[in-house]
Design an enzyme around this catalytic site. Structure first.
Site, PDB file in Angstrom:
ATOM      1  CE  LYS A  40      39.067  46.080  40.648  1.00  0.00           C
ATOM      2  NZ  LYS A  40      39.467  44.892  39.482  1.00  0.00           N
ATOM      3  CG  ASP A  73      35.895  43.987  40.014  1.00  0.00           C
ATOM      4  OD1 ASP A  73      37.080  43.678  39.352  1.00  0.00           O
ATOM      5  OD2 ASP A  73      35.821  43.685  41.051  1.00  0.00           O
TER       6      ASP A  73
END
Ligand code: GLU
Length: 449
Positions: free
Chosen positions: A122, A162
């Site tokens: 991430k 995201d």
């Protein structure tokens, strides 16, 4: 076990969200460790909680007035036992290393559950896209990629979107990567259809959430038909969760952003949802504008200091938290219970604090953790990667059918793991155990690396 948790806290005391995510997984997998001496001897917990690599970098950029700003960029490459690191980029003022580590950690188990070959990672930045012009966002994305490009690649690490990173940002990031590497490859997912994106990728997270909710309801011989639903958030996940609930005959009464929420008793129908999509995705406005367009709705501002969110006080059969981490606390959970909720399905990553999860589980509510419920997004990213490798594009129905199949499989895998370990119907334990075992066995197969 407790020792590992304590060590992690001592090492990085400020990374609260990371501790929260680790704590939950470690407690869920205790029975697995009890049964398996090799896992303990091989230091699996210590290894799985330490990122393989953390990249932190300066992102300088210039605003439209010629003023220079500096933000911090992150990429946490958590685990590559199952495939290239895979996971989104978040641009939000709240981003710090602890948040990205929690998201990367969750991603490892989520990706494992998808059945596809993807490790977990991430990234992101504390850059706040709110109120920035397109040109400012472009310059920021270009600067971000000028550093990140050397660490990623279609077989190494494949970022995606995201919070704060959608089609626009993926485009700017991709453009700079292509220029720097002189290569057109599937290094990012969530691309536009015309240049390597996949059909259904924009819809995938939200649709997947609802497919999983439908599977869960079916275990109690119910469907979404006629169910009243609360949805929080108004971004990509909330929009397509709402779309699919409407399609399956449910009624959505709420949507929110960080300033407040709208309550529309008549239900947010397809036309109203189209307005929200245009408002959020094109005009980049606030959800309060919904009330200006549909005066029959109510808009309730919610200050971040409030100790509960009145959105969760409304009576409903199902709740879909699709905004951000830790948005449902113990008070919200009690309100949902009093309002008669029977299912809570997490569209966001870790939106429910641990005490609230316990309240739901103690009351036999159907509760799906984000790492199972929102895995459809990254699953279709995996399908985008497959299509990129073949340099072809599957039709909409084919991708949607595969997504449905993956969500079905996630549901049955979680249930099977929960019953194998004596916690039948506990999807939190099921998701953690099933996700964990697959990653850990791959790590053991690959030796001490
Ligand atoms: N950010 C999404 C998630 O939390 C999608 C990641 C991806 O598609 O790689 O899973």
């Amino acid at each position: 076990m407790e020792n590992t948790i304590e060590k992690i806290r001592d090492k990085d005391p400020e990374q609260k969200e990371f501790h929260q995510a680790v704590d939950e997984v470690i407690h869920s997998v205790k029975p697995v460790l009890d049964r398996n001496f090799e896992y303990r001897q091989q230091g699996i917990l210590e290894r799985i909680t330490e990122p393989e690599r953390v990249i932190m970098f300066r992102v300088p950029w210039m605003d439209d007035d010629g003023q220079v700003h500096v933000n911090r960029g992150f990429r946490v490459e958590m685990n590559s036992a199952l495939g290239p690191y895979k996971g989104g980029l978040r641009f939000h003022a709240s981003v710090n290393l602890g948040i990205i580590k929690f998201l990367a950690f969750e991603q490892v188990f989520k990706n494992s559950l998808t059945t596809l070959s993807m490790g977990g990672g991430k990234g992101g930045s504390d850059f706040d896209p709110k109120g920035k012009s397109d040109n400012e966002v472009m310059r920021f994305c270009q600067s971000f990629m000028m550093e990140l490009y050397r660490h990623i690649g279609p077989n190494t690490d494949v970022p995606a979107g995201d919070i704060g990173v959608g089609a626009r940002e993926i485009g700017y990031l991709f453009g700079m990567y292509k220029k720097l590497k002189n290569e057109f490859t599937g290094v990012l997912t969530g691309k536009s259809l015309a240049w390597g994106g996949s059909l259904i990728r924009p819809e995938a997270t939200g649709y997947g959430v609802v497919y999983l909710a439908a599977e869960m309801l079916q275990t109690r011989r119910q469907t979404l038909e006629g169910k009243s639903c609360l949805v929080s958030g108004s971004g990509n996940v909330a929009q397509f969760t709402t779309e699919k609930i409407i399609e399956l005959g449910g009624k959505v009464a709420t949507l929110s952003d960080s300033s407040g929420y709208v309550y529309d008793e008549a239900g947010i129908d397809a036309e109203k949802l189209a307005f929200v999509k245009e408002l959020k995705n094109i005009r980049r406005g606030r959800i309060s504008e919904y009330k200006e367009r549909y005066p029959e709705a109510v808009y309730i501002p919610v200050s971040p200091e409030r100790d509960y969110n009145p959105l969760w006080e409304h009576k409903a059969d199902c709740a879909f938290p699709c905004a951000t981490q830790n948005e449902i606390n113990a008070k919200d959970a009690s309100h949902l219970l009093s309002g008669g909720v029977a299912l809570v399905c997490e569209g966001a990553n870790m939106p429910t604090i641990p005490e609230a999860v316990d309240i739901f589980l103690d009351h036999n509510i159907l509760f799906a953790p984000g790492k199972a419920a929102n895995a459809g997004g990254v699953a279709v990213s995996g399908l985008e990667m497959a299509q990129n490798s073949m340099r072809l594009s599957w039709p909409r129905k084919e991708v949607d059918d595969r997504l449905k199949q993956i969500m079905k499989s996630i549901h049955s895998t979680c249930l099977a793991a929960s019953s194998e370990y004596g916690v039948e119907g506990n999807y939190v334990a099921g998701a953690n155990i099933a996700g964990f075992v697959k990653v850990v066995n791959a790590m053991l197969d690959q030796g001490l690396v």
